[in-house]
Design a protein around this motif. Structure first.
Motif, mmCIF file in Angstrom:
data_model
loop_
_atom_site.group_PDB
_atom_site.id
_atom_site.type_symbol
_atom_site.label_atom_id
_atom_site.label_comp_id
_atom_site.label_asym_id
_atom_site.label_seq_id
_atom_site.Cartn_x
_atom_site.Cartn_y
_atom_site.Cartn_z
ATOM 1 N N GLY A 1 0.832 -1.079 0.003
ATOM 2 C CA GLY A 1 -0.027 -0.121 0.086
ATOM 3 C C GLY A 1 0.851 1.007 -0.091
ATOM 4 N N VAL A 2 0.327 2.010 -0.557
ATOM 5 C CA VAL A 2 0.910 3.255 -0.540
ATOM 6 C C VAL A 2 -0.105 4.786 -0.045
ATOM 7 N N PHE A 3 0.779 5.546 0.879
ATOM 8 C CA PHE A 3 -0.584 6.278 1.487
ATOM 9 C C PHE A 3 -0.078 7.604 1.806
ATOM 10 N N GLY A 4 -1.197 8.927 0.829
ATOM 11 C CA GLY A 4 -0.123 9.775 1.230
ATOM 12 C C GLY A 4 -1.426 11.019 1.184
ATOM 13 N N GLY A 5 -0.591 11.641 1.288
ATOM 14 C CA GLY A 5 -1.090 13.250 0.557
ATOM 15 C C GLY A 5 -1.176 13.670 -0.146
ATOM 16 N N SER A 6 -2.004 14.454 -1.371
ATOM 17 C CA SER A 6 -1.190 15.406 -2.195
ATOM 18 C C SER A 6 -0.597 15.937 -2.020
ATOM 19 N N GLY A 7 0.761 15.701 -2.378
ATOM 20 C CA GLY A 7 1.772 16.394 -2.585
ATOM 21 C C GLY A 7 2.741 16.261 -1.875
ATOM 22 N N SER A 8 3.454 14.487 -1.438
ATOM 23 C CA SER A 8 3.521 14.340 0.124
ATOM 24 C C SER A 8 5.307 13.620 -1.256
ATOM 25 N N GLY A 9 4.436 12.875 -2.361
ATOM 26 C CA GLY A 9 5.791 12.458 -2.934
ATOM 27 C C GLY A 9 5.148 10.945 -2.992
ATOM 28 N N LYS A 10 3.751 10.527 -2.798
ATOM 29 C CA LYS A 10 3.143 9.499 -3.060
ATOM 30 C C LYS A 10 3.230 9.005 -4.798
ATOM 31 N N SER A 11 2.832 10.101 -5.652
ATOM 32 C CA SER A 11 3.365 9.466 -6.968
ATOM 33 C C SER A 11 4.390 9.396 -7.709
ATOM 34 N N PHE A 12 5.134 10.206 -6.584
ATOM 35 C CA PHE A 12 7.143 9.919 -7.107
ATOM 36 C C PHE A 12 8.034 8.533 -6.417
ATOM 37 N N GLY A 13 6.771 8.475 -5.381
ATOM 38 C CA GLY A 13 7.285 7.249 -4.604
ATOM 39 C C GLY A 13 6.942 5.736 -5.482
ATOM 40 N N LEU A 14 5.650 6.461 -5.663
ATOM 41 C CA LEU A 14 5.465 5.449 -6.598
ATOM 42 C C LEU A 14 5.786 4.980 -8.771
ATOM 43 N N ARG A 15 6.287 6.357 -8.574
ATOM 44 C CA ARG A 15 6.567 5.801 -9.583
ATOM 45 C C ARG A 15 8.522 5.570 -9.898
ATOM 46 N N VAL A 16 8.852 6.094 -8.473
ATOM 47 C CA VAL A 16 10.446 4.652 -8.097
ATOM 48 C C VAL A 16 9.888 3.600 -8.212
ATOM 49 N N ILE A 17 9.054 3.289 -7.359
ATOM 50 C CA ILE A 17 9.210 1.649 -7.594
ATOM 51 C C ILE A 17 8.921 1.003 -8.954
ATOM 52 N N LEU A 18 8.027 1.202 -9.654
ATOM 53 C CA LEU A 18 7.771 1.205 -11.037
ATOM 54 C C LEU A 18 9.638 1.344 -12.033
ATOM 55 N N GLU A 19 10.128 1.842 -11.762
ATOM 56 C CA GLU A 19 11.254 2.044 -12.113
ATOM 57 C C GLU A 19 12.452 0.479 -11.772
ATOM 58 N N GLU A 20 12.455 0.404 -10.275
ATOM 59 C CA GLU A 20 12.636 -1.086 -10.126
ATOM 60 C C GLU A 20 12.428 -2.152 -11.109
ATOM 61 N N LEU A 21 10.804 -1.832 -10.785
ATOM 62 C CA LEU A 21 10.426 -2.916 -11.326
ATOM 63 C C LEU A 21 10.913 -3.721 -12.585
ATOM 64 N N MET A 22 10.861 -2.560 -13.302
ATOM 65 C CA MET A 22 11.102 -2.381 -14.907
ATOM 66 C C MET A 22 12.913 -2.490 -14.958
ATOM 67 N N GLU A 23 13.520 -2.163 -14.513
ATOM 68 C CA GLU A 23 14.668 -2.703 -14.202
ATOM 69 C C GLU A 23 15.410 -4.158 -13.414
ATOM 70 N N LEU A 24 13.683 -4.830 -13.098
ATOM 71 C CA LEU A 24 14.344 -6.216 -12.557
ATOM 72 C C LEU A 24 13.643 -7.193 -13.800
#
Lengths: 612, 331
Positions: free
Chosen positions: A175-198
């Motif tokens: 689960g990824v929780f956080g209000g708007s502007g908290s870095g949530k979408s950006f955190g999701l982006r990093v997770i996805l980049e790493e999934l692509m990496e693997l």
């Protein structure tokens, strides 16, 4: 640093005269009887007994403190630092008061901090306040990433946070929780980049059209830039992908029709009666349409008259068919419900859903790619229900066949990722997409289907699903009700919950069931940027400037322009560029440029002259 | 609501009336008249300023300040079943990490104090022994501090004349040491207990009643922030013992503190007053911060004392001799 005060098996206070404590830092307590015990700072305080906080008592004012300093005594030296430390593992006995406390070395905390090799896990960021321990860290964990702090790119100085993706087999779903502007979408982006990496097959439902990985972050040094172009694919519903109508079962089509708002019993009945399955869109649509037309005539007599009055055979045949439908279905399918189904069906058709299929998605997943499915929230709700059911059952059939020792077509394990997850699996009502997400959340682990659900409103997310999210990334959250939910659903401590509203963008508490405690981390700088990065207000300014420059270029060689000569100039421009301006607009534009200082205006008794 | 005993209420109303009667005349005294009287009869009222940064660093160069204070704790019940613990501390602003502590104790039950049944007034005698013990260790730490740190000035907590009375020999030693080495020695008095002005008012017939009025009552609110009254040698008994004194208002609080200095160092009186003013928080009670810091360090909590006694005294002794019924009260 020494243990002070009353101690327990779980918590101690540590005092120091020289060293201030940082929250979430790890310290080792050298208990003379129980050996070394490791703990984490959960509260840090500093105190000076000569500067008490007092509302009505005396306060040593700065002039007195400075005077004391001038005669040799620095009152600030009497500041003491106190930290509350929680042990990671409960001790057998309360800690001995007076035990020494020291900073651990990397080796001592390695097993606690690092669960996976850097090339086998998701390198998501750094564990905050671990720089002192990172000094003698193994080379393989150094220089893995950059962080972004106060607008500047920073080299990695702390221990990296590497999410052990293999642990998802026992502890599935994130689960990824956080209000708007908290870095949530950006955190999701990093997770996805790493999934692509693997090269992990991943399906992203993207209602914001933001999960595009083709723009490389401009701030990264060139040699570190990573290109994900071949590892992901953006597919739009109705444009690149859709539903093959012939594949739809009765429940599929009901899900699709009921996605935007639930079907009434009567409407559901109409589908049950009229839809035969494995038929084309046109065949189903025509049946509905003809029944409706017959019902519009109102009575058998009038339909009969239509048949009799038909001008040609084709018409007659048509009306004959309508009569049959009318006879068979009029009683069971009320006109208004038939109409309703027609409206909903045409709406889906107009959105292009039925014109494509999901082959590109399946192919992409087979190749280990990240597939981003884009569409409006409503369309995605409709489509994801069909899509997830389809993919999940393919995977399930394959695994079940394996257990039963029969054969089935291979389908890879995959991860489903979505932002605004509360739209797909809300608490309190039952959109079709919820049941499949619920199923994956409860059973997906067995089959190798995992969820990563991001939302800014964890309170609105279905509770059964929330309970299945074994790892939670918690970014800044301000809403009291959401903080309450987070407290209930994670092992976050009271002190940490209190800090939630004040977290910096990109700082995150990671609560991992496999670890049994919370890690305070900072997400790394993303390698790619979202396409929505341009500020809309800057966009406005840029667009204005661009327009002005274009106009300036057009009139460049016409200058100076006389105020009585607009007609001719406009004609010339029209001839050269094909663009034409009304005289008033033309003059307005010139005036505008004068105001901005890009042109000059000379007044004569008869007209104005515009020059450079 | 509390039940108020009617008689108690009456008594308090009566007390208020008595005090009002006594002080009516004083309270109605005109401020300027009183100031003029003081100017004329007691000493000059002067406005002083804080020390400048240079003057302060001069003090540092010459050795800084030594603050001296003592504390006492008492455990037990009524005479003679108690023990008192004394602690004195001398702390230099420059060598703050080397505090000098001395401790002592007193209990009427100890053999050395035993043969006093034949004394006329054992309680009074007892009181004087207690003060002597505390004063003695205070002077001792001061002496050691003076010898070890050679400070520019020593600030004692309380009047200097107390030491002169209570431990004359050691005090003379300290005094001579300071005079010889040119170390300024002052005492800062938080609660002044003199009645110089009241006495003179009565003598000069400005007050009709022949009652005792203390200086703190008369000076309350009379001085402005930073004003001092140097008490002229003729009007104070202290002068005979070799001290010079002044009153000053060292903070925004309207109360007044006192300061003593050795007569031989009278020339430094104003400088020391300015130092005290500099070190006192404007919004405070009027006590120099350094004295407050020393005071805080030297204080022992009752809990700590109790803990120590419980650990190191035999249980039998503690219970039989020093635990009063009062201590066991829980209600």
């Amino acid at each position: 640093m020494k243990v002070v005060g009353i101690t327990t098996q779980q918590e101690v206070y540590v005092g120091s005269k020289e060293r201030n404590f940082r929250i979430n830092e790890f310290l080792i307590i050298e208990d003379p009887y129980q050996g070394d015990l490791i703990g984490e700072v959960v509260e840090a305080q500093s105190y000076n007994k000569y500067m008490p906080l007092s509302m009505h008592g005396e306060l040593a004012d700065s002039s007195v403190i400075n005077s004391l300093k001038a005669i040799g005594y620095n009152i600030e030296e009497d500041t003491i630092y106190i930290a509350k430390i929680r042990l990671l593992n409960e001790a057998l006995y309360p800690i001995e008061s007076g035990s020494d406390v020291r900073i651990p070395s990397f080796e001592e905390v390695k097993d606690l901090m690092i669960r996976s090799a850097a090339d086998e896990g998701l390198v998501l960021g750094i564990i905050k306040n671990t720089d002192q321990m990172a000094e003698n860290m193994d080379e393989e964990y150094k220089d893995l990433l950059y962080t972004f702090e106060e607008g500047k790119l920073k080299k990695q100085r702390d221990i990296p946070y590497i999410f052990d993706i293999k642990s998802m087999h026992q502890y599935p779903h994130i689960g990824v929780f956080g209000g708007s502007g908290s870095g949530k979408s950006f955190g999701l982006r990093v997770i996805l980049e790493e999934l692509m990496e693997l090269n992990i097959p991943t399906l992203v439902l993207d209602p914001h059209f933001e999960m595009d990985f083709s723009q490389i972050s401009p701030y990264l040094p060139k040699e570190k830039a990573k290109d994900y172009k071949d590892r992901f694919k953006c597919l739009q519903v109705g444009h690149h992908v859709g539903v093959r109508f012939e594949d739809l079962s009765r429940s599929d089509i009901k899900n699709l029709l009921g996605a935007s708002s639930p079907l009434t019993d009567a409407m559901s009945n109409v589908v049950d009666i009229l839809f035969r399955g494995r038929e084309s869109y046109n065949s189903f649509y025509n049946r509905l349409k003809m029944l409706a037309e017959a019902q519009e005539e109102g009575s058998l007599d009038r339909i009969q008259r239509r048949i009799d009055e038909s001008a040609n055979d084709l018409d007659r045949e048509g009306w004959q068919k309508r009569k049959e439908l009318f006879l068979n279905y009029d009683k069971t399918c009320p006109y208004s419900s038939v109409r309703g189904i027609i409206w909903r069906l045409t709406r889906l058709e107009n959105e292009g859903i039925f014109s494509k299929d999901i082959r590109p998605i399946e192919e992409g997943l087979h190749m280990g790619k990240l597939i981003v499915v884009q569409g409006s929230t409503r369309i995605l709700q409709v489509f994801s229900t069909y899509l997830l059911n389809n993919l999940y059952h393919k995977r399930r059939d394959y695994k079940d066949a394996q257990y039963k020792n029969t054969t089935a077509e291979y389908f890879p394990p995959f991860i489903v990722v979505t932002d605004e997850a509360h739209n797909f699996a809300p608490k309190g009502y039952e959109p079709p997409s919820k049941s499949i997400l619920k199923e994956i959340s409860q059973e997906g682990r067995k089959y190798g289907a995992f969820l990563i659900l991001a939302t800014q409103r964890p309170t609105l997310l279905d509770e059964t699903i929330t309970a299945q999210l074994n790892t939670k990334f918690i970014f800044r959250t301000v809403r009291a009700s959401d903080i309450e939910t987070i407290k209930e659903e994670t092992d976050i401590t009271v002190e940490e919950a209190r800090r939630l509203p004040y977290l910096r963008t990109g700082d995150v508490f990671i609560s991992e069931a496999s670890l049994g405690r919370t890690i305070f981390a900072r997400i790394r700088a993303a390698n790619t940027t979202s396409p929505h990065r341009e500020n809309p207000f800057e966009e406005l300014r840029n667009k204005l400037m661009e327009d002005d420059n274009k106009f300036l270029q057009v009139i460049q060689d016409k200058l100076p322009i006389n105020g009585d000569d607009f007609i001719n100039v406009i004609k010339e421009i029209e001839k050269e560029t094909g663009e034409t301006y009304p005289i008033t607009l033309f003059e307005e534009k010139l005036e505008d440029l004068v105001e901005k200082g890009l042109l000059k205006k000379k007044k004569t008794p008869f007209f104005n002259i515009y020059t450079k | 609501m509390y039940n108020v005993n009617e008689e108690l209420k009456e008594k308090i109303i009566n007390l208020n009336k008595l005090l009002l009667d006594k002080y009516r005349e004083i309270f109605s005294l005109d401020g300027t008249t009183l100031r003029n009287f003081i100017q004329r009869e007691i000493g000059e009222v002067k406005k002083i300023n804080r020390l400048s940064q240079e003057e302060l660093s001069h003090i540092t160069k010459k050795g800084g300040l030594l603050g001296v204070d003592g504390s006492n704790n008492r455990v037990g019940g009524a005479y003679p079943h108690f023990v008192e613990i004394y602690q004195a501390l001398a702390k230099s602003t420059i060598h703050a990490n080397e505090p000098i502590y001395k401790t002592d104790f007193y209990s009427p039950l100890c053999p050395e104090n035993e043969n006093r049944d034949n004394l006329e007034n054992p309680l009074e005698e007892d009181q004087s022994i207690r003060s002597k013990k505390l004063s003695a260790i205070e002077v001792e730490v001061a002496l050691e501090g003076v010898r070890r740190f050679k400070p520019y000035a020593v600030i004692m907590d309380g009047s200097l004349i107390r030491y002169d009375i209570e431990c004359y020999d050691r005090w003379q030693e300290l005094r001579e040491e300071c005079e010889e080495k040119n170390i300024i020695l002052i005492g800062v008095i938080k609660d002044i207990k003199t009645y110089i002005i009241g006495d003179l008012l009565v003598k000069n017939g400005l007050l009709s009643k022949r009652e005792l009025f203390y200086d703190r009552e008369l000076l309350y609110g009379l001085l402005e922030y930073g004003e001092i009254i140097e008490i002229s040698a003729g009007v104070t008994k202290k002068a005979q013992e070799g001290f010079a004194s002044l009153f000053m208002r060292s903070s925004k609080a309207p109360s007044v503190i006192g300061m003593d200095i050795l007569d031989s160092q009278r020339e430094y009186l104003e400088e020391m007053a300015r130092l005290v003013l500099t070190l006192t928080p404007q919004d405070g009670r009027g006590v120099p911060l350094w004295i407050d810091i020393v005071d805080r360090e030297v204080r022992i909590t009752d809990q700590l004392i109790r803990g120590l006694l419980e650990s190191y005294l035999d249980r039998e002794i503690l219970e039989k001799l020093f635990i009063s019924e009062r201590d066991k009260r829980t209600l």
